[in-house]
Write a protein that holds these residues in place. Structure first.
Motif, PDB file in Angstrom:
ATOM      1  N   VAL A 254       0.818  -1.214   0.000  1.00  0.00           N
ATOM      2  CA  VAL A 254       0.000   0.000   0.000  1.00  0.00           C
ATOM      3  C   VAL A 254       0.852   1.266   0.000  1.00  0.00           C
ATOM      4  O   VAL A 254       0.410   2.328  -0.481  1.00  0.00           O
ATOM      5  CB  VAL A 254      -0.967  -0.006   1.206  1.00  0.00           C
ATOM      6  N   ALA A 255       2.087   1.187   0.487  1.00  0.00           N
ATOM      7  CA  ALA A 255       2.954   2.369   0.462  1.00  0.00           C
ATOM      8  C   ALA A 255       3.293   2.785  -0.968  1.00  0.00           C
ATOM      9  O   ALA A 255       3.582   3.966  -1.221  1.00  0.00           O
ATOM     10  CB  ALA A 255       4.242   2.085   1.235  1.00  0.00           C
ATOM     11  N   LEU A 256       3.245   1.854  -1.903  1.00  0.00           N
ATOM     12  CA  LEU A 256       3.632   2.157  -3.282  1.00  0.00           C
ATOM     13  C   LEU A 256       2.662   3.125  -3.961  1.00  0.00           C
ATOM     14  O   LEU A 256       3.092   4.172  -4.461  1.00  0.00           O
ATOM     15  CB  LEU A 256       3.784   0.854  -4.073  1.00  0.00           C
ATOM     16  N   PRO A 257       1.338   2.848  -3.995  1.00  0.00           N
ATOM     17  CA  PRO A 257       0.437   3.838  -4.606  1.00  0.00           C
ATOM     18  C   PRO A 257       0.340   5.130  -3.802  1.00  0.00           C
ATOM     19  O   PRO A 257       0.123   6.201  -4.381  1.00  0.00           O
ATOM     20  CB  PRO A 257      -0.907   3.107  -4.658  1.00  0.00           C
ATOM     21  N   LEU A 258       0.499   5.052  -2.488  1.00  0.00           N
ATOM     22  CA  LEU A 258       0.383   6.266  -1.673  1.00  0.00           C
ATOM     23  C   LEU A 258       1.583   7.192  -1.840  1.00  0.00           C
ATOM     24  O   LEU A 258       1.468   8.409  -1.633  1.00  0.00           O
ATOM     25  CB  LEU A 258       0.224   5.885  -0.195  1.00  0.00           C
ATOM     26  N   TYR A 263      -1.167  11.259  -4.745  1.00  0.00           N
ATOM     27  CA  TYR A 263      -1.010  11.526  -3.315  1.00  0.00           C
ATOM     28  C   TYR A 263       0.397  12.005  -2.951  1.00  0.00           C
ATOM     29  O   TYR A 263       0.562  13.019  -2.276  1.00  0.00           O
ATOM     30  CB  TYR A 263      -1.352  10.278  -2.496  1.00  0.00           C
ATOM     31  N   SER A 264       1.412  11.251  -3.367  1.00  0.00           N
ATOM     32  CA  SER A 264       2.814  11.563  -3.044  1.00  0.00           C
ATOM     33  C   SER A 264       2.982  11.839  -1.548  1.00  0.00           C
ATOM     34  O   SER A 264       3.575  12.840  -1.136  1.00  0.00           O
ATOM     35  CB  SER A 264       3.302  12.760  -3.867  1.00  0.00           C
ATOM     36  N   LEU A 265       2.472  10.925  -0.726  1.00  0.00           N
ATOM     37  CA  LEU A 265       2.489  11.121   0.727  1.00  0.00           C
ATOM     38  C   LEU A 265       3.879  10.869   1.299  1.00  0.00           C
ATOM     39  O   LEU A 265       4.674  10.092   0.757  1.00  0.00           O
ATOM     40  CB  LEU A 265       1.485  10.179   1.391  1.00  0.00           C
ATOM     41  N   SER A 266       4.155  11.514   2.425  1.00  0.00           N
ATOM     42  CA  SER A 266       5.412  11.308   3.139  1.00  0.00           C
ATOM     43  C   SER A 266       5.374   9.986   3.896  1.00  0.00           C
ATOM     44  O   SER A 266       4.316   9.349   4.027  1.00  0.00           O
ATOM     45  CB  SER A 266       5.637  12.451   4.135  1.00  0.00           C
ATOM     46  N   HIS A 267       6.536   9.583   4.439  1.00  0.00           N
ATOM     47  CA  HIS A 267       6.594   8.351   5.225  1.00  0.00           C
ATOM     48  C   HIS A 267       5.642   8.410   6.426  1.00  0.00           C
ATOM     49  O   HIS A 267       4.940   7.441   6.732  1.00  0.00           O
ATOM     50  CB  HIS A 267       8.022   8.110   5.734  1.00  0.00           C
ATOM     51  N   SER A 268       5.635   9.541   7.106  1.00  0.00           N
ATOM     52  CA  SER A 268       4.798   9.644   8.304  1.00  0.00           C
ATOM     53  C   SER A 268       3.320   9.590   7.955  1.00  0.00           C
ATOM     54  O   SER A 268       2.518   8.994   8.682  1.00  0.00           O
ATOM     55  CB  SER A 268       5.115  10.934   9.059  1.00  0.00           C
ATOM     56  N   ALA A 269       2.944  10.188   6.825  1.00  0.00           N
ATOM     57  CA  ALA A 269       1.538  10.153   6.408  1.00  0.00           C
ATOM     58  C   ALA A 269       1.124   8.730   6.035  1.00  0.00           C
ATOM     59  O   ALA A 269       0.025   8.278   6.373  1.00  0.00           O
ATOM     60  CB  ALA A 269       1.308  11.101   5.238  1.00  0.00           C
ATOM     61  N   ILE A 270       2.008   8.020   5.337  1.00  0.00           N
ATOM     62  CA  ILE A 270       1.706   6.628   4.979  1.00  0.00           C
ATOM     63  C   ILE A 270       1.603   5.781   6.241  1.00  0.00           C
ATOM     64  O   ILE A 270       0.678   4.966   6.400  1.00  0.00           O
ATOM     65  CB  ILE A 270       2.785   6.065   4.036  1.00  0.00           C
ATOM     66  N   TYR A 380       2.069  -5.564  -8.319  1.00  0.00           N
ATOM     67  CA  TYR A 380       1.937  -4.113  -8.460  1.00  0.00           C
ATOM     68  C   TYR A 380       2.834  -3.599  -9.582  1.00  0.00           C
ATOM     69  O   TYR A 380       2.420  -2.761 -10.392  1.00  0.00           O
ATOM     70  CB  TYR A 380       2.291  -3.414  -7.154  1.00  0.00           C
ATOM     71  N   ALA A 381       4.055  -4.124  -9.647  1.00  0.00           N
ATOM     72  CA  ALA A 381       4.985  -3.701 -10.694  1.00  0.00           C
ATOM     73  C   ALA A 381       4.499  -4.122 -12.080  1.00  0.00           C
ATOM     74  O   ALA A 381       4.694  -3.406 -13.062  1.00  0.00           O
ATOM     75  CB  ALA A 381       6.366  -4.283 -10.425  1.00  0.00           C
ATOM     76  N   ALA A 382       3.836  -5.284 -12.145  1.00  0.00           N
ATOM     77  CA  ALA A 382       3.425  -5.813 -13.447  1.00  0.00           C
ATOM     78  C   ALA A 382       2.049  -5.336 -13.896  1.00  0.00           C
ATOM     79  O   ALA A 382       1.833  -5.096 -15.091  1.00  0.00           O
ATOM     80  CB  ALA A 382       3.438  -7.346 -13.404  1.00  0.00           C
ATOM     81  N   ALA A 383       1.104  -5.195 -12.944  1.00  0.00           N
ATOM     82  CA  ALA A 383      -0.282  -4.934 -13.355  1.00  0.00           C
ATOM     83  C   ALA A 383      -0.994  -3.868 -12.541  1.00  0.00           C
ATOM     84  O   ALA A 383      -2.165  -3.580 -12.811  1.00  0.00           O
ATOM     85  CB  ALA A 383      -1.076  -6.244 -13.307  1.00  0.00           C
ATOM     86  N   GLY A 384      -0.366  -3.300 -11.535  1.00  0.00           N
ATOM     87  CA  GLY A 384      -0.976  -2.194 -10.809  1.00  0.00           C
ATOM     88  C   GLY A 384      -1.799  -2.611  -9.603  1.00  0.00           C
ATOM     89  O   GLY A 384      -1.909  -3.797  -9.244  1.00  0.00           O
ATOM     90  N   TRP A 385      -2.404  -1.599  -8.970  1.00  0.00           N
ATOM     91  CA  TRP A 385      -3.121  -1.780  -7.718  1.00  0.00           C
ATOM     92  C   TRP A 385      -4.348  -2.679  -7.843  1.00  0.00           C
ATOM     93  O   TRP A 385      -4.677  -3.428  -6.924  1.00  0.00           O
ATOM     94  CB  TRP A 385      -3.527  -0.416  -7.153  1.00  0.00           C
ATOM     95  N   GLY A 386      -5.031  -2.623  -8.966  1.00  0.00           N
ATOM     96  CA  GLY A 386      -6.215  -3.469  -9.165  1.00  0.00           C
ATOM     97  C   GLY A 386      -5.886  -4.942  -9.053  1.00  0.00           C
ATOM     98  O   GLY A 386      -6.649  -5.724  -8.466  1.00  0.00           O
ATOM     99  N   ALA A 387      -4.739  -5.343  -9.597  1.00  0.00           N
ATOM    100  CA  ALA A 387      -4.324  -6.746  -9.519  1.00  0.00           C
ATOM    101  C   ALA A 387      -4.007  -7.145  -8.081  1.00  0.00           C
ATOM    102  O   ALA A 387      -4.300  -8.265  -7.652  1.00  0.00           O
ATOM    103  CB  ALA A 387      -3.108  -6.977 -10.413  1.00  0.00           C
TER     104      ALA A 387
END
Length: 427
Positions: A254-258, A263-270, A380-387
């Protein structure tokens, strides 16, 4: 007496009814200490999840190698569950806990000072191996609890585990933003050393003595024997594997899409999203009490249904943080309810083999966690968050289907029948 009976020694009726710690009054303060220690130890397994991107940049690691940080931590944890946790049935538990914590301090120091990716990977694997002190503590607490209230005690201690897992992400994200990712492991090493001292002074001597005189090789073989004998143990281990594969599928990726647009969230936000799942700690306590009331099958079914449903809002993570929050709450509630029920039921099979039962069960937890982490980051690397969400939903539904098709054999009644170890019909 048969070899099987020798592997799991016969106990008196009084011991079976009251547990190993029937003469010891387990105070709230000691239960709270167990919970805090469990949470602090298990947090080390999850610190890396919000830090993967930063670790990768700092040590020039490829995305696949970064994903192996989580996987190797869980592989180490799995090895520790099989080779270290059963020692709680063989050696003084109090000394075992303190020794594991001191070794964990060394492993954390290696991670905090790692100059290369190879050193980091060795350090996180050793950290996972020694973080299994969490399960040694769970078995220790269960052995001290009276049989009628064991679910409540296991639930309370597991609440500490839940909070530790969730605060791990929040604390590591915040500290990484303030002082770099290495500070997370340096601080944890200091806290672990302090806990070793406190536990040495506070843990009760009663119940610390091992309940078996088996040699180490016999001890490991008896763990396998327990799985061969007990269908309930095998079934609950499969539940554990599936729910923690789903759990790891979410939290390892989940840290990857966030961390990406929009979003481009920081570590603390994630990391703060872990706090949302603290409701799961409530589920741990409630599930323990429901199990003491004989409602473990119903609790398991409801929890697995909620776990499956949780992936619907999680699928909308890229467009709504509110959807992510709702999915996190449902998922953590469900996973912890199943986990507490599993541990309470399997410990009741043979309390004298509690460390082996919980350690063996948690091997499946570790397999599920490692598999979920590796599969999720690769997908996630191959097919994204939906997968990733499709994978999590599939794992959750498999657990629900297993519960539906196994019927009443997966319930607490099996544990009640088997906890009265007699060796009759087993020789």
């Amino acid at each position: 007496m048969s070899g099987n009976c020798a592997a799991v020694p016969r106990r008196t009726e009084a011991e079976r009814e009251g547990g190993e710690g029937s003469a010891y009054v387990l105070s709230r303060g000691v239960v709270a200490l167990f919970a805090v220690a469990c949470g602090a130890a298990v947090a080390n397994v999850y610190f890396s999840q919000p830090l993967l991107v930063t670790m990768g940049h700092d040590l020039a690691m490829s995305p696949a190698l970064v994903g192996s940080v989580v996987t190797l931590t869980h592989v180490g944890y799995g090895l520790g569950l099989f080779f270290l946790v059963p020692l709680g049935d063989m050696v003084d538990r109090r000394r075992l806990v303190v020794a594991q914590l001191l070794l964990l301090v060394s492993a954390l120091a290696v991670v905090a000072t790692a100059p290369t990716a190879a050193t980091l990977l060795v350090g996180v694997a050793a950290t996972g191996l020694l973080a299994v002190v969490t399960q040694t503590l769970v078995a220790f607490a269960a052995s001290l609890a009276p049989a009628a209230g064991r679910g409540r005690v296991v639930g309370l201690v597991t609440s500490g585990v839940v909070i530790g897992i969730l605060l791990a992400r929040t604390a590591s994200g915040l500290m990484a933003d303030l002082a770099g990712w290495r500070s997370v492991y340096a601080a944890s090493a200091s806290l672990t050393a302090l806990l070793a001292l406190v536990l040495y002074r506070v843990l009760p001597h009663h119940g610390a003595a091992p309940p078996t005189t088996l040699r180490y090789g016999q001890l490991l073989r008896s763990t396998v024997t327990l799985f061969a004998q007990e269908r309930l143990l095998r079934l609950r281990a499969l539940f554990g594997l599936l729910v923690f594969a789903a759990f790891s599928t979410l939290w390892s990726s989940v840290a990857l899409p966030l961390s990406e647009a929009p979003y481009s969230l920081s570590h603390s936000a994630i990391g703060a999203f872990g706090l949302i799942g603290v409701v799961g700690a409530l589920a741990a306590g409630v599930a323990g009490r429901l199990n003491d009331r004989g409602l473990s099958r119903r609790t398991t079914g409801i929890a697995l249904a909620l776990l499956t449903v949780s992936w619907l809002p999680l699928a909308f993570t890229r467009t709504s943080l509110w959807a992510l929050a709702a999915g996190v709450i449902l998922l953590d509630l469900a996973v912890q309810a199943v986990h507490v029920t599993n541990q309470t039921l399997i410990y009741a099979l043979h309390p004298e083999a509690g460390s082996r039962l919980i350690g063996g069960y948690m091997v499946f937890y570790s397999i599920g966690s490692a598999t979920g982490a590796l599969a999720a980051t690769s997908l996630y690397a191959a097919a994204g968050w939906g997968a990733v969400c499709a994978l999590g939903a599939t794992l959750s539904f498999l657990g629900l289907a297993l519960w539906a098709f196994t019927g009443h054999n997966a319930t607490e009644s099996g544990a009640r029948k088997n906890q009265w170890w007699s060796g009759r019909g087993r020789g």
